[in-house]
Design a protein around this motif. Structure first.
Motif, PDB file in Angstrom:
ATOM      1  N   TYR A  68      -3.105   6.412  -8.228  1.00  0.00           N
ATOM      2  CA  TYR A  68      -3.449   5.822  -6.675  1.00  0.00           C
ATOM      3  C   TYR A  68      -4.549   4.749  -6.899  1.00  0.00           C
ATOM      4  O   TYR A  68      -4.438   3.639  -6.293  1.00  0.00           O
ATOM      5  CB  TYR A  68      -3.833   7.048  -5.538  1.00  0.00           C
ATOM      6  N   THR A  83       2.554   1.854  -3.393  1.00  0.00           N
ATOM      7  CA  THR A  83       1.461   2.458  -4.340  1.00  0.00           C
ATOM      8  C   THR A  83       1.416   3.974  -4.147  1.00  0.00           C
ATOM      9  O   THR A  83       1.510   4.784  -4.953  1.00  0.00           O
ATOM     10  CB  THR A  83       0.163   1.919  -4.104  1.00  0.00           C
ATOM     11  N   VAL A  84       1.352   4.274  -2.898  1.00  0.00           N
ATOM     12  CA  VAL A  84       1.139   5.862  -2.360  1.00  0.00           C
ATOM     13  C   VAL A  84       2.333   6.322  -2.845  1.00  0.00           C
ATOM     14  O   VAL A  84       2.274   7.610  -3.378  1.00  0.00           O
ATOM     15  CB  VAL A  84       0.835   6.048  -0.992  1.00  0.00           C
ATOM     16  N   TYR A 104       0.815  -1.240  -0.074  1.00  0.00           N
ATOM     17  CA  TYR A 104      -0.086   0.059  -0.084  1.00  0.00           C
ATOM     18  C   TYR A 104       0.798   1.361  -0.142  1.00  0.00           C
ATOM     19  O   TYR A 104       0.474   2.274  -0.792  1.00  0.00           O
ATOM     20  CB  TYR A 104      -0.883   0.050   1.236  1.00  0.00           C
ATOM     21  N   CYS A 125      -2.113   9.121   3.809  1.00  0.00           N
ATOM     22  CA  CYS A 125      -2.881   8.304   2.950  1.00  0.00           C
ATOM     23  C   CYS A 125      -3.142   7.021   3.761  1.00  0.00           C
ATOM     24  O   CYS A 125      -3.881   6.097   3.367  1.00  0.00           O
ATOM     25  CB  CYS A 125      -2.480   7.842   1.885  1.00  0.00           C
ATOM     26  N   ALA A 166       2.232   7.246  -6.588  1.00  0.00           N
ATOM     27  CA  ALA A 166       1.153   7.724  -7.179  1.00  0.00           C
ATOM     28  C   ALA A 166       1.154   9.075  -7.703  1.00  0.00           C
ATOM     29  O   ALA A 166       0.226   9.450  -8.373  1.00  0.00           O
ATOM     30  CB  ALA A 166       0.023   7.547  -6.260  1.00  0.00           C
ATOM     31  N   LEU A 183      -5.762  12.865  -4.446  1.00  0.00           N
ATOM     32  CA  LEU A 183      -5.179  11.401  -5.154  1.00  0.00           C
ATOM     33  C   LEU A 183      -5.388  11.760  -6.391  1.00  0.00           C
ATOM     34  O   LEU A 183      -6.058  12.412  -7.090  1.00  0.00           O
ATOM     35  CB  LEU A 183      -6.307  10.303  -4.540  1.00  0.00           C
ATOM     36  N   THR A 184      -4.637  10.691  -7.129  1.00  0.00           N
ATOM     37  CA  THR A 184      -4.471  10.563  -8.570  1.00  0.00           C
ATOM     38  C   THR A 184      -4.946   9.305  -9.059  1.00  0.00           C
ATOM     39  O   THR A 184      -5.305   8.307  -8.289  1.00  0.00           O
ATOM     40  CB  THR A 184      -2.852  10.643  -8.622  1.00  0.00           C
ATOM     41  N   ILE A 236      -3.611   0.847  -6.235  1.00  0.00           N
ATOM     42  CA  ILE A 236      -4.000  -0.098  -5.178  1.00  0.00           C
ATOM     43  C   ILE A 236      -4.701  -1.502  -5.417  1.00  0.00           C
ATOM     44  O   ILE A 236      -4.385  -2.371  -4.981  1.00  0.00           O
ATOM     45  CB  ILE A 236      -5.108   0.935  -4.324  1.00  0.00           C
ATOM     46  N   ILE A 248       1.493  11.953  -5.895  1.00  0.00           N
ATOM     47  CA  ILE A 248       0.659  12.784  -5.125  1.00  0.00           C
ATOM     48  C   ILE A 248       1.408  14.178  -5.123  1.00  0.00           C
ATOM     49  O   ILE A 248       2.370  14.217  -4.484  1.00  0.00           O
ATOM     50  CB  ILE A 248       0.270  12.106  -3.901  1.00  0.00           C
TER      51      ILE A 248
END
Length: 399
Positions: free
Chosen positions: A258, A46-47, A43, A116, A50, A254-255, A262, A52
């Motif tokens: 993201y 991924t953040v 997780y 996040c 992403a 968020l994009t 996920i 952000i």
């Protein structure tokens, strides 16, 4: 695999360091420090990937004998102190001043925790007893503060630390001069009932009546579980941005990467529940889970078209049904909108924010005015049996 020493602090027997990418840390090493946590290594990766805007992610770690024994994610950003202010004259006045001084009440922040994740858990290897946690957290915090200073951050913080913390952790936070700010609790429902009828029986008669009325539209709604968004991605992002624009508190944005990331990086541990009426996608609900816990990350919907179908409440019961079907024991619906969550049986676990300005005078000033900036949406939950307002149907759950 050991994190590269972007910032490192040496304590006898301990090697504390900050990595600027979680890929510099071995997945199994990290996840061992957060057993059973749905928002673990994959997780956080991924953040990080992403894109952000406005955030640089980092990871504070402590190694002992070559083994990772303590860890916590972190980030660097420019933080507007009025982020958690309630809408009103003070917030409007700050907005006007920012037209003249764009950086007014905005400070470079180094924060332990993640923007996040649901909470800012401090991770320890399972072999670490509570008596050892204080020394390990001291080493971790010292190292992170050195890193923050190298990045010219004048404000330090710990975000959404679940309460209560161990006495040794609390002593360390206080010894470093951090002041509590007050955080938003995490709402969660224990799935300790065998079926939906038993759950309904636990609700008050007024709530049962209200829910049965709201769920009458269920037959008009088609629910699909998706593990990839595909052609639906533009619509999901449209729903997300529309819902986010109605939120009073906005931190990260968020994009698409993201939402897609996920589902791709957490196969078997994530899905998106999609709510259709006449083949039109009106709501999307992103969820992640471990074996026992389902976390409702974001629910976003078309406010105008979705309101007649009570999609927020439909999603609530859909998610409880998912927990029952898969033997999960905890449904975690996150922060904010507590009145409806409490009337539907949720418990609230308190979280605490801590902050510290490097300038002692400014720290005293911030402590004095901190009550104005504390986030508190729990007022009124004692009136949770009052008939719910439909505004909650526009919910987007913050991380």
């Amino acid at each position: 695999m050991v994190a590269s020493p972007v910032a490192a602090a040496r304590t006898p027997g301990l090697d504390a360091r900050v990595a600027t990418s979680i890929t510099e840390i071995h997945r199994d090493d990290w996840d061992q420090c957060f057993p059973g946590e749905p928002e673990a290594y994959d997780y956080l990766l991924t953040v990080e990937k992403a894109g952000i805007a406005g955030f640089d992610f980092c990871y504070a770690t402590v190694y002992e004998g070559g083994y990772l024994v303590a860890a916590m994610p972190g980030f660097i950003t420019r933080y507007a102190l009025d982020t958690t202010l309630e809408p009103g004259r003070i917030r409007d006045a700050i907005a006007k001043l920012r037209r003249i001084w764009p950086g007014f009440l905005t400070l470079p922040l180094a924060c332990l925790g993640s923007p996040c994740t649901e909470t800012g858990n401090i991770g320890f290897h399972p072999s670490v007893g509570e008596a050892r946690q204080e020394a390990l957290f001291e080493a971790l915090l010292n190292c992170f503060e050195t890193f923050a200073k190298s990045r010219k951050c004048v404000l330090g913080a710990l975000k959404d630390v679940p309460q209560p913390v161990a006495p040794g952790i609390e002593r360390t936070i206080q010894a470093h001069g951090y002041a509590p700010l007050g955080g938003m609790p995490t709402a969660w429902l224990p799935i300790d009932f065998p079926d939906m009828d038993t759950y309904f029986a636990r609700l008050s008669s007024g709530t049962r009546k209200d829910m049965r009325r709201k769920l009458k539209a269920r037959d008009k709604v088609r629910v699909e579980y998706q593990t990839e968004l595909g052609d639906y991605l533009p619509r999901v992002m449209e729903l997300y941005h529309d819902t986010r624009s109605r939120s009073d508190w906005q931190f990260e944005e968020l994009t698409p990467a993201y939402f897609e990331g996920i589902l791709k990086s957490m196969p078997g541990r994530s899905f998106c529940a999609m709510y259709f009426v006449n083949d039109q996608l009106l709501a999307a609900n992103l969820l992640v889970h471990s074996e026992h816990t389902l976390i409702d990350k974001f629910f976003c919907m078309d406010e105008t078209a979705g309101r007649p179908y009570n999609l927020y409440y439909l999603s609530w019961f859909e998610n409880i049904g998912y927990c029952l079907k898969h033997g999960m024991t905890r449904y975690q619906s996150g922060q904010a909108y507590y009145t409806n969550k409490v009337r539907l049986g949720s418990q609230l676990t308190p979280n605490e924010m801590y902050f510290r300005h490097r300038n002692p005078f400014l720290q005293r000033l911030l402590r004095a005015i901190s009550p104005f900036f504390a986030a508190d949406e729990t007022a009124g939950v004692d009136k949770a049996e009052a008939k719910s307002g439909e505004a909650v149907s526009a919910e987007v759950k913050p991380a």
